[in-house]
Motif scaffolding. Structure first.
Motif, PDB file in Angstrom:
ATOM      1  N   GLU A 128     -54.410   7.223-108.823  1.00  0.00           N
ATOM      2  CA  GLU A 128     -55.524   6.996-109.746  1.00  0.00           C
ATOM      3  C   GLU A 128     -54.946   6.597-111.094  1.00  0.00           C
ATOM      4  N   ILE A 129     -55.456   5.503-111.633  1.00  0.00           N
ATOM      5  CA  ILE A 129     -55.001   4.991-112.925  1.00  0.00           C
ATOM      6  C   ILE A 129     -56.074   5.319-113.967  1.00  0.00           C
ATOM      7  N   PRO A 130     -55.694   5.932-115.082  1.00  0.00           N
ATOM      8  CA  PRO A 130     -56.710   6.249-116.101  1.00  0.00           C
ATOM      9  C   PRO A 130     -57.213   4.970-116.784  1.00  0.00           C
ATOM     10  N   ALA A 131     -58.537   4.831-116.820  1.00  0.00           N
ATOM     11  CA  ALA A 131     -59.144   3.708-117.531  1.00  0.00           C
ATOM     12  C   ALA A 131     -59.298   4.045-119.004  1.00  0.00           C
ATOM     13  N   SER A 132     -59.431   3.031-119.821  1.00  0.00           N
ATOM     14  CA  SER A 132     -59.515   3.239-121.275  1.00  0.00           C
ATOM     15  C   SER A 132     -60.772   3.988-121.682  1.00  0.00           C
ATOM     16  N   ASP A 133     -61.809   3.973-120.801  1.00  0.00           N
ATOM     17  CA  ASP A 133     -63.045   4.691-121.135  1.00  0.00           C
ATOM     18  C   ASP A 133     -63.075   6.074-120.519  1.00  0.00           C
ATOM     19  N   GLY A 134     -61.943   6.558-119.977  1.00  0.00           N
ATOM     20  CA  GLY A 134     -61.865   7.900-119.414  1.00  0.00           C
ATOM     21  C   GLY A 134     -62.105   7.955-117.919  1.00  0.00           C
ATOM     22  N   ALA A 135     -62.535   6.865-117.296  1.00  0.00           N
ATOM     23  CA  ALA A 135     -62.764   6.857-115.856  1.00  0.00           C
ATOM     24  C   ALA A 135     -61.422   6.768-115.117  1.00  0.00           C
ATOM     25  N   LYS A 136     -61.496   6.823-113.809  1.00  0.00           N
ATOM     26  CA  LYS A 136     -60.310   6.701-112.965  1.00  0.00           C
ATOM     27  C   LYS A 136     -60.426   5.430-112.115  1.00  0.00           C
ATOM     28  N   ILE A 137     -59.345   4.663-112.058  1.00  0.00           N
ATOM     29  CA  ILE A 137     -59.297   3.438-111.250  1.00  0.00           C
ATOM     30  C   ILE A 137     -58.447   3.718-110.021  1.00  0.00           C
ATOM     31  N   ARG A 138     -59.043   3.551-108.877  1.00  0.00           N
ATOM     32  CA  ARG A 138     -58.305   3.771-107.632  1.00  0.00           C
ATOM     33  C   ARG A 138     -57.335   2.604-107.414  1.00  0.00           C
ATOM     34  N   ALA A 139     -56.133   2.919-106.952  1.00  0.00           N
ATOM     35  CA  ALA A 139     -55.137   1.877-106.692  1.00  0.00           C
ATOM     36  C   ALA A 139     -54.246   2.329-105.540  1.00  0.00           C
ATOM     37  N   ARG A 140     -53.528   1.355-104.968  1.00  0.00           N
ATOM     38  CA  ARG A 140     -52.625   1.654-103.834  1.00  0.00           C
ATOM     39  C   ARG A 140     -51.311   0.924-104.038  1.00  0.00           C
ATOM     40  N   ILE A 141     -50.224   1.657-103.855  1.00  0.00           N
ATOM     41  CA  ILE A 141     -48.877   1.099-103.988  1.00  0.00           C
ATOM     42  C   ILE A 141     -48.319   0.811-102.608  1.00  0.00           C
ATOM     43  N   HIS A 142     -47.864  -0.416-102.399  1.00  0.00           N
ATOM     44  CA  HIS A 142     -47.112  -0.787-101.199  1.00  0.00           C
ATOM     45  C   HIS A 142     -45.707  -1.174-101.635  1.00  0.00           C
ATOM     46  N   ARG A 143     -44.739  -0.333-101.266  1.00  0.00           N
ATOM     47  CA  ARG A 143     -43.343  -0.637-101.601  1.00  0.00           C
ATOM     48  C   ARG A 143     -42.661  -1.192-100.346  1.00  0.00           C
TER      49      ARG A 143
ATOM     50  N   ASP B 238     -56.296  -2.459-117.854  1.00  0.00           N
ATOM     51  CA  ASP B 238     -55.729  -1.107-117.871  1.00  0.00           C
ATOM     52  C   ASP B 238     -54.692  -0.937-116.756  1.00  0.00           C
ATOM     53  N   ALA B 239     -54.993  -1.489-115.577  1.00  0.00           N
ATOM     54  CA  ALA B 239     -54.051  -1.378-114.460  1.00  0.00           C
ATOM     55  C   ALA B 239     -52.750  -2.111-114.764  1.00  0.00           C
ATOM     56  N   LEU B 240     -52.850  -3.256-115.423  1.00  0.00           N
ATOM     57  CA  LEU B 240     -51.650  -3.997-115.790  1.00  0.00           C
ATOM     58  C   LEU B 240     -50.796  -3.189-116.773  1.00  0.00           C
ATOM     59  N   ASN B 241     -51.417  -2.601-117.776  1.00  0.00           N
ATOM     60  CA  ASN B 241     -50.661  -1.817-118.749  1.00  0.00           C
ATOM     61  C   ASN B 241     -50.056  -0.576-118.120  1.00  0.00           C
ATOM     62  N   TRP B 242     -50.783   0.045-117.195  1.00  0.00           N
ATOM     63  CA  TRP B 242     -50.220   1.199-116.483  1.00  0.00           C
ATOM     64  C   TRP B 242     -48.969   0.765-115.714  1.00  0.00           C
ATOM     65  N   THR B 243     -49.036  -0.406-115.075  1.00  0.00           N
ATOM     66  CA  THR B 243     -47.888  -0.919-114.323  1.00  0.00           C
ATOM     67  C   THR B 243     -46.674  -1.077-115.229  1.00  0.00           C
ATOM     68  N   ALA B 244     -46.895  -1.682-116.398  1.00  0.00           N
ATOM     69  CA  ALA B 244     -45.783  -1.904-117.315  1.00  0.00           C
ATOM     70  C   ALA B 244     -45.159  -0.588-117.776  1.00  0.00           C
ATOM     71  N   ALA B 245     -45.965   0.445-117.889  1.00  0.00           N
ATOM     72  CA  ALA B 245     -45.474   1.733-118.354  1.00  0.00           C
ATOM     73  C   ALA B 245     -44.839   2.557-117.241  1.00  0.00           C
ATOM     74  N   ASN B 246     -45.034   2.137-115.994  1.00  0.00           N
ATOM     75  CA  ASN B 246     -44.559   2.942-114.858  1.00  0.00           C
ATOM     76  C   ASN B 246     -43.675   2.134-113.904  1.00  0.00           C
ATOM     77  N   LEU B 247     -42.974   1.163-114.447  1.00  0.00           N
ATOM     78  CA  LEU B 247     -42.150   0.307-113.585  1.00  0.00           C
ATOM     79  C   LEU B 247     -41.117   1.096-112.796  1.00  0.00           C
ATOM     80  N   LYS B 248     -40.572   2.124-113.414  1.00  0.00           N
ATOM     81  CA  LYS B 248     -39.523   2.878-112.729  1.00  0.00           C
ATOM     82  C   LYS B 248     -40.035   3.474-111.423  1.00  0.00           C
ATOM     83  N   THR B 249     -41.257   3.979-111.439  1.00  0.00           N
ATOM     84  CA  THR B 249     -41.808   4.571-110.216  1.00  0.00           C
ATOM     85  C   THR B 249     -42.171   3.507-109.184  1.00  0.00           C
ATOM     86  N   LEU B 250     -42.279   2.253-109.623  1.00  0.00           N
ATOM     87  CA  LEU B 250     -42.642   1.157-108.713  1.00  0.00           C
ATOM     88  C   LEU B 250     -41.424   0.429-108.170  1.00  0.00           C
TER      89      LEU B 250
END
Length: 851
Positions: free
Chosen positions: A54-69, A131-143
């Motif tokens: 779940e990625i936090p949205a700027s308005d406080g909601a949660k954005i569902r997402a899925r990682i495929h490595r 928001d999802a793009l910015n979360w990605t940039a901040a969490n590259l190590k986990t990706l």
């Protein structure tokens, strides 16, 4: 039929459902239909990791997402926004697409389940995407890694979101986006474009449906004109990331996709544009249902490979720096073509670079096993022995490379992994294992006929605890067998050369033989200065004799009489003479030696007598004597003391026809007679001949056709040089050319000269591509087979027909009518304006046209 067959059939199935149009349904009803359709999609490739977050949205909601490595180490991260008009679909329905992208691109894929309209209207989807793009940039190590490049992609409404976040990132100055991948993106809300009115485009997505989407997502028409709803309305598109824009031919969004590509290009943004003909909207998101979907994934993957890798351009790429690759480089460079050679080894030499096993030596006399293109070169080099050793041949290759300064255009220690033909640009993109992508007009495989060792197909081959060696991949530092108990599996050409040398060092040598070979004495000796001088004095005449000789070996001359016409005394004299004359000494003594069983049997019986005379133990001699196939139908071997080696006390022969091998064990080898322990095992198990090196590379021609699939039932080529459906691809000494039935140096030069002259002919006429027709290819295949069937060659289970490789299709892979006949055919085809080939001038590149 405008659409392809698979799409037409799919639409017909949908029509049978006879339901109401989707735009007459509520969003929930439409979502249920989409979920039902997605249930038919396959699961997709396995991943190293699949994880929902779940990625936090700027308005406080949660954005569902899925990682495929992906299984491979990630080369980048792609944030992917799915289609569905901001109303339909979700990451579950796009799961297979995400997996496909992750596998093909070797990138971690983040599927973003942005919130949908009408529950969450504009600009909710765009905000979630950002928001999802910015979360990605901040969490590259986990990706997958802090330094991974970020890409964005999406189809339809997802393509709209991908374009929007690129503009947002430009305005904000971050995150840095390496590439935007837009598949038939929505780029504005202008439904007056001609593509919306064209009835051919009213398929899965039609004009009423598009209006339905906009009405749910952005009912306020003023909102639709904003750049974060319609990215085409941006005033300045300069500075955006490079874009790959993909469209379908029958799609109401095609023109606005083209308009955005055109606007990006005019703003100075690098754009790759691709239209998939005979396809409809949504084809990219229908895995398992439409073949074009897999091709589109491949295409996108190729573009991403190019953007992530080091990208360069050349006129021609040659694979292999053996004698074929070096001469091809020289010819093309002299023609003014920028040419790259890619070589897996760390130096030139090809076969002679890799095959360094003890006793490795050429079976063509050295005075004839050399280049003939330069009279000065042949005067500059002197051979020391009748049959040159591997080190001397390698030294000759290095001498040639230095003389013509070839190494400056050769990239060593690099393998070509994939090559893809782009029909839009008429160019090949060649990918390497170092991450480089090279664009070239001409792609030439000079990889050799015997360059891929056949992996041992023996149970437990990997279980042996001691050192193992394969003759075709011998350690360059050599191997010391002194005092070792050694097993050699195989008695083919490389084993016959290696076994006497190993026996001299090993305390005990056991040879495992399945099929005995016909081997003749090499009679090797140092060359005299007079012999070398005499040849240098007549080299020019000798080269012409080579060109128009059956095997490229002028001496001994071929007899014109069949064996039945030769008196017994004369037969015996000829056999005695041929016994000392090398590779073709015996096959040239009667005109029908390789075509008539009785004639062949005369030669075979003579050899059998000689084998038995060389081996003291009658039982061992009988085991070493071949009976199961005619002489010459497997390439004869030349040996130095091979048979005499079995007279040594430290050498044992195991007949696998009587005591079959069961498996290799951690300690040694187990046969039906029991297990024996060894210190070392040598696999002399031969090569995946003729096609092995070509199929090691994933070569994709027109329509994405894989060469491996085209050759599933055996290799078909035209002349062994070119392949239908693979424009501007040339194979030097390829399948169905004389190649391995000849002096390879003669065949190599003939092929390289022919290919070079063909390219020169094309350039002189302004031609962009050349490829054989299917009819010409089939005619050549039929002729090749007919020639083989006039001989005894098909009677042997040889590597000529792929019999040594389990599962390999059986087809005779060499042209048996001779180098001379073949040369005449090739010359006449060239003189006729390349009969059997199709040529084309440069295509007008497809440009996006703004509305």
């Amino acid at each position: 039929m405008k659409l392809d067959i698979a799409t037409t059939a799919l639409l017909a199935q949908f029509a049978q459902a006879d339901g109401p149009p989707m735009y007459e349904l509520s969003p929930d009803e439409a979502r249920m239909i989409g979920e039902g359709m997605a249930s038919a999609y396959p699961d997709g490739p396995e991943m190293a990791e699949t994880r929902d977050i779940e990625i936090p949205a700027s308005d406080g909601a949660k954005i569902r997402a899925r990682i495929h490595r992906p299984v491979d180490k990630p080369k980048g991260v792609m944030v992917f926004y799915h289609g569905g008009g901001w109303v339909l679909s979700n990451i579950d329905q796009y799961d297979c697409v995400g997996r496909q992208l992750a596998e093909r691109t070797a990138c971690t894929v983040l599927l973003v389940d942005y919130r949908k309209a009408p529950e969450h209207r504009y600009p909710a989807a765009a905000n979630d995407a950002w928001d999802a793009l910015n979360w990605t940039a901040a969490n590259l190590k986990t990706l997958g890694g802090d330094d991974l490049p970020i890409m964005v992609g999406g189809d339809s409404a997802g393509g709209n979101l991908a374009a929007i976040v690129c503009q947002k990132a430009k305005a904000a100055g971050a995150p840095k986006i390496a590439l935007q991948m837009l598949v038939y993106p929505v780029t504005d809300c202008d439904m007056t474009r001609p593509s919306y009115a064209n009835m051919d485009n009213q398929l899965l997505l039609n004009t009423p449906m598009m209006k339905w989407f906009w009405d749910h997502y952005a009912p306020n028409e003023a909102d639709r004109k904003n750049v974060d709803a319609s990215p085409l309305h941006a005033k300045d598109l300069s500075g955006l990331p490079p874009a790959v824009v993909v469209t379908a031919e029958y799609d109401i969004l095609r023109e606005e996709s083209e308009a955005y590509a055109d606007a990006l290009r005019k703003a100075g943004v690098p754009v790759t544009f691709k239209q998939f003909d005979r396809q409809m909207h949504n084809f990219f998101a229908m895995p398992g249902l439409l073949p074009a979907q897999a091709k589109a994934i491949d295409y996108v993957g190729d573009q991403i490979d190019q953007h992530l890798g080091r990208y360069s351009q050349a006129d021609a790429v040659v694979v292999g720096a053996g004698f074929a690759g070096m001469y091809q480089l020289k010819r093309l460079r002299e023609m003014g073509l920028k040419t790259r050679v890619i070589e897996a080894g760390d130096d030139v030499g090809g076969t002679w670079y890799w095959n360094r096993y003890p006793g490795a030596r050429c079976d063509i006399e050295s005075l004839g096993y050399s280049y003939g293109f330069d009279p000065e070169l042949e005067q500059d080099w002197s051979w020391s022995e009748r049959y040159a050793t591997q080190p001397e041949i390698l030294s000759y290759a290095e001498h040639v490379a230095k003389r013509y300064d070839l190494k400056k255009d050769i990239t060593f220690e690099t393998r070509v992994t994939r090559a893809v033909y782009d029909e839009d640009t008429s160019r090949w993109t060649i990918y390497t294992d170092t991450g480089e992508a090279i664009s070239a007009k001409y792609f030439i495989m000079a990889t050799g006929c015997l360059s891929v060792p056949k992996e041992p197909d023996i149970e437990g081959a990997d279980s042996f605890k001691g050192p193992t060696y394969v003759t075709g991949r011998w350690p360059h530092e050599g191997v010391d067998f002194t005092g070792k108990k050694v097993a050699v599996i195989g008695t083919g050409s490389s084993a016959i050369q290696a076994i006497p040398h190993i026996a001299e060092q090993a305390s005990q040598l056991t040879v495992y033989q399945r099929t005995p070979a016909y081997s003749l004495p090499a009679g090797n000796r140092p060359l005299t200065n007079q012999e070398v001088s005499d040849m240098k004095g007549r080299y020019r005449d000798f080269r012409e004799e080579q060109k128009y000789n059956f095997a490229g070996i002028p001496k001994p001359e071929r007899a014109l009489e069949p064996a039945a016409m030769v008196p017994p005394e004369e037969r015996q004299r000829r056999l005695e003479e041929g016994w000392t004359q090398g590779l073709t000494g015996l096959t040239t003594k009667f005109a029908d030696a390789l075509a008539d069983e009785e004639s062949n049997a005369i030669i075979a019986d003579f050899i059998r007598e000689r084998i038995k005379a060389r081996v003291k133990d009658p039982e061992i001699a009988e085991t070493l004597t071949p009976y199961s196939y005619p002489f010459g139908t497997k390439r004869p071997c030349l040996d130095t003391n091979f048979y005499e080696t079995f007279n040594r006390d430290n050498v044992t022969l195991v007949d696998l026809r009587k005591t079959p091998m069961e498996k290799v064990t951690p300690k040694g080898i187990k046969t039906s007679a029991g297990e024996e322990a060894f210190d070392v095992i040598v696999f002399a198990t031969g090569f995946d001949a003729m096609t092995g090196a070509l199929l090691k590379v994933d070569i994709r021609g027109k329509g994405g056709t894989a060469l491996r699939d085209k050759w599933a039932n055996g290799p078909h080529t035209y002349l062994g040089i070119a392949i239908a459906g693979f424009p501007n691809l040339f194979t030097i000494t390829g399948p169905s050319s004389p190649s391995v039935l000849s002096n390879m140096m003669v065949s190599i030069e003939q092929h390289v000269d022919w290919v070079s002259d063909c390219i020169g002919w094309m350039r002189g006429r302004g031609l962009e591509t050349i490829e054989p027709t299917e009819a010409a290819e089939e005619e050549w295949a039929e002729h090749n087979e007919a020639m083989a069937n006039q001989t005894l060659f098909p009677q042997a289970n040889s590597w000529y027909i792929g019999a040594n490789v389990p599962g390999k299709p059986r087809t005779f892979m060499a042209y048996v009518a001779g180098v001379d006949v073949y040369r005449i055919i090739c010359d006449q085809i060239a003189a006729s304006g390349y009969h059997g080939f199709e040529t084309a001038k440069a295509k007008q590149r497809l440009e996006a046209v703004s509305a």
